[in-house]
Write an enzyme that holds these catalytic residues in place. Structure first.
Site, PDB file in Angstrom:
ATOM      1  CG  ASN A   1      -9.746   7.102  -6.263  1.00  9.11           C
ATOM      2  OD1 ASN A   1      -8.980   6.941  -6.074  1.00  9.11           O
ATOM      3  ND2 ASN A   1      -9.706   7.019  -7.949  1.00  9.11           N
ATOM      4  CB  CYS A   2     -10.839  10.908  -4.318  1.00  4.93           C
ATOM      5  SG  CYS A   2     -10.356  12.105  -3.965  1.00  4.93           S
ATOM      6  CB  ALA A   3     -12.934  12.207  -0.751  1.00  3.62           C
TER       7      ALA A   3
ATOM      8  CE1 TYR B   1      -5.845  14.734  -4.322  1.00  2.00           C
ATOM      9  CE2 TYR B   1      -6.939  16.003  -1.209  1.00  2.00           C
ATOM     10  CZ  TYR B   1      -6.506  15.506  -2.934  1.00  2.00           C
ATOM     11  OH  TYR B   1      -6.269  17.034  -3.144  1.00  2.00           O
TER      12      TYR B   1
ATOM     13  N   GLY C   1      -7.820   3.773  -3.519  1.00  3.49           N
ATOM     14  CA  GLY C   1      -7.159   4.795  -4.452  1.00  3.49           C
ATOM     15  C   GLY C   1      -7.131   6.101  -3.799  1.00  3.49           C
TER      16      GLY C   1
END
Length: 183
Positions: free
Chosen positions: A101-103, A122, A148
């Site tokens: 998720n994200c980075a 992200y 994500g």
């Protein structure tokens, strides 16, 4: 029983670790919180989590899903840690689910997990990833790779993992009130 490992290092994004911990456990998945090098890990917003196991002690264990939360500097530390990279590659090569998720998608690229796949992350971190195709979706699943787009995606990311494990997430979505949020 399905098994998941959530790998934490200093600077992880707390909600991106805690949401999958909680939601997967509610779904009946055995979840191990794996610390890269310590049994207490401090997140990017100073929340400290106690881990269940240390990475070096589970390097040869195979989980049904390997989860990497983002956060900074956590995602960068995961990317630059050779044992983490070996652990991700072991799981990817064994046909297991890889979720970031994200980075954290920057930390799964070298395993080959993003090659010829669609992914999200992200906004802005796609510039650090040369493999795959950035979609910008909230959550994206391409086969056994789930990505994500950040903290707000933590619940949907977690429900997507539950579904990928072959477990119906609909009752959890309802019981946790998530359906009211997305209606």
């Amino acid at each position: 029983m399905k098994r998941a490992a959530i790998v934490l290092t200093t600077g992880f994004e707390e909600i991106e670790a805690i949401a999958p911990m909680d939601i997967l456990r509610r779904a009946g998945v055995e979840v191990d919180i794996v610390g890269v090098s310590a049994n207490m890990v401090k997140g990017s917003h100073d929340l400290t989590i106690s881990t269940d196991k240390e990475l070096l002690n589970v390097m040869n264990d195979l989980y049904d899903v390997l989860i990497l939360p983002g956060g900074m500097p956590g995602a960068k530390l995961l990317k630059n840690h050779q044992a983490v990279q070996d652990f991700v590659k072991l799981h990817y090569d064994a046909g297991k689910i890889i979720a970031a998720n994200c980075a954290a998608p920057i930390a799964i690229e070298s395993s080959g997990a993003l090659q010829d796949r669609n992914y999200t992350c992200y906004p802005g971190f796609e510039k650090q990833i040369s493999d795959g195709h950035f979609t910008g979706d909230f959550v994206h699943q391409d086969g056994r790779v789930i990505t994500g787009s950040g903290p707000a995606a933590a619940f949907e990311f977690s429900y997507t993992i539950v579904e990928a494990l072959g477990i119906d997430a609909a009752p959890l979505r309802e019981a946790m009130g998530y359906n009211r949020l997305v209606e």
